[in-house]
Motif scaffolding. Structure first.
Motif, PDB file in Angstrom:
ATOM      1  N   MET A  31       0.818  -1.191   0.000  1.00 49.02           N
ATOM      2  CA  MET A  31       0.000   0.000   0.000  1.00 49.02           C
ATOM      3  C   MET A  31       0.866   1.260   0.000  1.00 49.02           C
ATOM      4  SD  MET A  31      -3.050   0.913  -0.089  1.00 49.02           S
ATOM      5  CE  MET A  31      -4.096   2.264   0.221  1.00 49.02           C
ATOM      6  N   LYS A  32       1.989   1.215   0.744  1.00 50.58           N
ATOM      7  CA  LYS A  32       2.890   2.361   0.802  1.00 50.58           C
ATOM      8  C   LYS A  32       3.558   2.590  -0.551  1.00 50.58           C
ATOM      9  CE  LYS A  32       4.059   2.170   5.700  1.00 50.58           C
ATOM     10  NZ  LYS A  32       5.131   2.039   6.681  1.00 50.58           N
ATOM     11  N   LYS A  33       3.876   1.482  -1.238  1.00 45.69           N
ATOM     12  CA  LYS A  33       4.506   1.620  -2.553  1.00 45.69           C
ATOM     13  C   LYS A  33       3.542   2.269  -3.539  1.00 45.69           C
ATOM     14  CE  LYS A  33       7.845  -2.125  -2.540  1.00 45.69           C
ATOM     15  NZ  LYS A  33       8.295  -3.342  -3.216  1.00 45.69           N
ATOM     16  N   LEU A  34       2.290   1.892  -3.500  1.00 46.40           N
ATOM     17  CA  LEU A  34       1.290   2.458  -4.399  1.00 46.40           C
ATOM     18  C   LEU A  34       1.120   3.954  -4.162  1.00 46.40           C
ATOM     19  CD1 LEU A  34      -0.832   1.957  -6.584  1.00 46.40           C
ATOM     20  CD2 LEU A  34      -2.479   1.541  -4.744  1.00 46.40           C
ATOM     21  N   ILE A  35       1.056   4.355  -2.910  1.00 48.46           N
ATOM     22  CA  ILE A  35       0.929   5.777  -2.574  1.00 48.46           C
ATOM     23  C   ILE A  35       2.172   6.540  -3.022  1.00 48.46           C
ATOM     24  CG2 ILE A  35       0.774   7.422  -0.669  1.00 48.46           C
ATOM     25  CD1 ILE A  35      -1.002   5.352   0.764  1.00 48.46           C
ATOM     26  N   ALA A  36       3.361   5.944  -2.823  1.00 47.80           N
ATOM     27  CA  ALA A  36       4.603   6.588  -3.239  1.00 47.80           C
ATOM     28  C   ALA A  36       4.657   6.747  -4.769  1.00 47.80           C
ATOM     29  CB  ALA A  36       5.801   5.783  -2.747  1.00 47.80           C
TER      30      ALA A  36
ATOM     31  N   LEU B 208       4.745  10.302  -6.628  1.00 49.15           N
ATOM     32  CA  LEU B 208       5.884  10.558  -7.511  1.00 49.15           C
ATOM     33  C   LEU B 208       5.418  10.895  -8.922  1.00 49.15           C
ATOM     34  CD1 LEU B 208       8.958  10.614  -7.812  1.00 49.15           C
ATOM     35  CD2 LEU B 208       8.852   8.203  -8.412  1.00 49.15           C
ATOM     36  N   SER B 209       4.412  10.179  -9.426  1.00 47.42           N
ATOM     37  CA  SER B 209       3.911  10.473 -10.770  1.00 47.42           C
ATOM     38  C   SER B 209       3.250  11.851 -10.818  1.00 47.42           C
ATOM     39  CB  SER B 209       2.948   9.385 -11.237  1.00 47.42           C
ATOM     40  OG  SER B 209       1.832   9.325 -10.386  1.00 47.42           O
ATOM     41  N   ILE B 210       2.548  12.242  -9.770  1.00 42.43           N
ATOM     42  CA  ILE B 210       1.954  13.586  -9.724  1.00 42.43           C
ATOM     43  C   ILE B 210       3.051  14.644  -9.715  1.00 42.43           C
ATOM     44  CG2 ILE B 210       0.656  15.180  -8.247  1.00 42.43           C
ATOM     45  CD1 ILE B 210      -1.103  12.788  -7.460  1.00 42.43           C
ATOM     46  N   HIS B 211       4.092  14.401  -8.943  1.00 39.31           N
ATOM     47  CA  HIS B 211       5.211  15.340  -8.872  1.00 39.31           C
ATOM     48  C   HIS B 211       5.918  15.456 -10.234  1.00 39.31           C
ATOM     49  CE1 HIS B 211       8.428  17.666  -7.142  1.00 39.31           C
ATOM     50  NE2 HIS B 211       9.308  16.813  -7.621  1.00 39.31           N
ATOM     51  N   LEU B 212       6.164  14.336 -10.901  1.00 37.06           N
ATOM     52  CA  LEU B 212       6.821  14.370 -12.204  1.00 37.06           C
ATOM     53  C   LEU B 212       5.949  15.049 -13.258  1.00 37.06           C
ATOM     54  CD1 LEU B 212       8.550  10.874 -12.335  1.00 37.06           C
ATOM     55  CD2 LEU B 212       9.602  13.110 -11.977  1.00 37.06           C
ATOM     56  N   PHE B 213       4.632  14.850 -13.180  1.00 38.84           N
ATOM     57  CA  PHE B 213       3.737  15.533 -14.111  1.00 38.84           C
ATOM     58  C   PHE B 213       3.778  17.039 -13.892  1.00 38.84           C
ATOM     59  CE2 PHE B 213      -0.360  17.289 -15.407  1.00 38.84           C
ATOM     60  CZ  PHE B 213      -0.380  16.888 -16.733  1.00 38.84           C
ATOM     61  N   ASN B 214       3.860  17.453 -12.627  1.00 40.09           N
ATOM     62  CA  ASN B 214       3.957  18.886 -12.344  1.00 40.09           C
ATOM     63  C   ASN B 214       5.274  19.466 -12.849  1.00 40.09           C
ATOM     64  OD1 ASN B 214       1.460  19.229 -11.186  1.00 40.09           O
ATOM     65  ND2 ASN B 214       2.179  18.798  -9.118  1.00 40.09           N
ATOM     66  N   LEU B 215       6.347  18.673 -12.819  1.00 33.65           N
ATOM     67  CA  LEU B 215       7.643  19.173 -13.285  1.00 33.65           C
ATOM     68  C   LEU B 215       7.684  19.370 -14.795  1.00 33.65           C
ATOM     69  CD1 LEU B 215      10.217  17.200 -11.125  1.00 33.65           C
ATOM     70  CD2 LEU B 215       9.652  19.609 -11.017  1.00 33.65           C
TER      71      LEU B 215
END
Length: 181
Positions: free
Chosen positions: A1-6, A10-17
């Motif tokens: 579950m922690k891996k899925l949240i991470a 991370l994908s949201i952060h990379l999309f914002n970048l």
């Protein structure tokens, strides 16, 4: 579950970048591709064509009697256009363009309007956004260097040197010392 949240964070952060810029360029590419396909199949309204006259000075060419098919893109003010026909005369270039409404909408949606921002880092008196630059004031010299070498004839001579020894042992000018035992 922690891996899925991470992974999601991370994908949201990379999309914002950089994802928005990639997505924006993809939509521009798709719009250009669709417009070029329609133009190549002559699937555009002839009444939508806009004629643009560009002054040129080409006294060496002969004036064209009719338009020639050509493809490309050009942007005037806030509108994006695809040109489809071109005609040249000695003093004017006539370009027949068709508006690309989808690309115009995408480009205008990506512009940040600075006049709506209240805390601009420049003062109202020193507004340089509307300043026009006269390019004729600036000039630079172009110097061309040519570093080519001219071919020259090279003559080669073969020379061989032969050393002859008369004996296997080298002679000494004096008697060697005696061995002390």
């Amino acid at each position: 579950m922690k891996k899925l949240i991470a992974i999601v964070l991370l994908s949201i952060h990379l999309f914002n970048l950089g994802g928005y810029a990639v997505l924006y360029q993809y939509f521009i590419y798709k719009s250009d591709k669709l417009m070029n396909e329609q133009i190549s199949r002559n699937m555009f309204n002839v009444h939508d064509l806009v004629e643009v006259k560009v002054p040129v000075n080409m006294p060496q060419i002969t004036s064209w009697t009719s338009y020639q098919r050509i493809s490309g893109q050009i942007q005037f003010r806030q509108g994006c256009y695809n040109y489809v026909k071109l005609k040249l005369t000695r003093d004017t270039m006539y370009v027949m363009c068709i508006p690309n409404y989808e690309k115009t909408r995408l480009v205008s949606a990506n512009i940040i309007y600075a006049k709506n921002i209240e805390d601009l880092p420049i003062s109202k008196k020193d507004n340089t956004f509307g300043k026009k630059i006269n390019l004729s004031e600036y000039s630079h010299f172009v110097i061309l260097f040519d570093f080519t070498s001219r071919p020259t004839d090279i003559t080669t001579t073969k020379s061989t040197t032969v050393l002859k020894h008369t004996s296997l042992y080298a002679g000494t000018p004096f008697q060697p010392p005696e061995l002390l035992a």
